[in-house]
Design a protein around this motif. Structure first.
Motif, mmCIF file in Angstrom:
data_model
loop_
_atom_site.group_PDB
_atom_site.id
_atom_site.type_symbol
_atom_site.label_atom_id
_atom_site.label_comp_id
_atom_site.label_asym_id
_atom_site.label_seq_id
_atom_site.Cartn_x
_atom_site.Cartn_y
_atom_site.Cartn_z
ATOM 1 N N TYR A 22 100.834 -16.790 76.405
ATOM 2 C CA TYR A 22 99.859 -16.483 75.327
ATOM 3 C C TYR A 22 98.067 -17.105 76.331
ATOM 4 C CZ TYR A 22 97.528 -20.968 73.212
ATOM 5 O OH TYR A 22 97.006 -22.667 73.141
ATOM 6 N N MET A 82 103.704 -18.969 65.894
ATOM 7 C CA MET A 82 102.170 -18.501 67.086
ATOM 8 C C MET A 82 102.309 -17.069 66.118
ATOM 9 S SD MET A 82 101.302 -20.567 68.903
ATOM 10 C CE MET A 82 100.725 -19.566 69.659
ATOM 11 N N SER A 110 99.225 -26.634 71.876
ATOM 12 C CA SER A 110 99.598 -24.893 71.572
ATOM 13 C C SER A 110 99.859 -25.368 72.824
ATOM 14 C CB SER A 110 98.022 -24.551 71.342
ATOM 15 O OG SER A 110 98.061 -24.759 70.050
#
Length: 198
Positions: A22, A82, A110
């Motif tokens: 991420y 995601m 997130s």
């Protein structure tokens, strides 16, 4: 401080996982600032896991197969979300000269969800930290947990800065950017499947 703890923690933190992925995606898509904010959010997600381990909630989570299974599948579903979001957002990895900054709260939210819904950090704090802490020494566990989180932030920030540096050097080739987007999405799917069958 125990050298074995530091080395093992470094290996765990450096090893790519959902948080690293991420952070890389955030730095590559939106630049240095967003990548560092994502690194902070991923680090922040370690705090509830640490507090849960200190209070014994992680032990209950591990012992309660139903609770563990629920958290595991929710985490796997979020990783799939995601992946889907990355494929759907055609601008996610478009390299712009002056990208619009993403709201920090949204990035942190997130990032926290990515790591919070992953039961592995809770089990890491439960199974790993106690080996280096005298029985009942909550202060020592908090200190070592703080070291783990500081190391996480430092390593993830390094990942974010590397991604941002790469972003600034990427040629404007839509095919390459599309391939990278698909690659990140595939990694999220793979991590989701690995978590689901763990």
């Amino acid at each position: 401080m125990n050298v074995t703890f530091l080395l093992t923690t470094l290996v765990v933190v450096v090893t790519p996982g959902t948080g690293v992925l991420y952070t890389l995606a955030a730095g590559l898509a939106h630049g240095r600032r967003t990548g560092v904010v994502a690194a902070f959010g991923c680090t922040l997600a370690g705090l509830p896991h640490l507090l849960a381990a200190v209070t014994g909630l992680a032990a209950l989570l591990q012992a309660g197969s139903v609770a563990f299974t629920v958290v595991k599948y929710v985490g796997a579903a979020y990783l799939l979300y995601m992946a889907w979001s990355m494929l759907r957002d055609r601008s996610a990895l478009v390299v712009e000269q002056d990208p619009a900054p993403r709201p920090a709260a949204r990035v942190i939210g997130s990032a926290v969800l990515v790591n919070l819904l992953n039961p592995k950090p809770a089990l890491f704090f439960l199974a790993f930290l106690p080996q280096f802490v005298p029985a009942g020494d909550i202060g020592a566990m908090l200190r070592l947990g703080g070291v783990f989180m500081a190391m996480t932030f430092a390593v993830f920030t390094a990942y974010a800065l590397c991604a941002a540096a790469l972003r600034e050097r990427l040629p404007r080739r839509p095919g390459l950017l599309t391939g990278m987007r698909r690659g990140f999405a595939a990694c999220f799917v793979a991590l989701s499947l690995r978590l689901a069958v763990a």
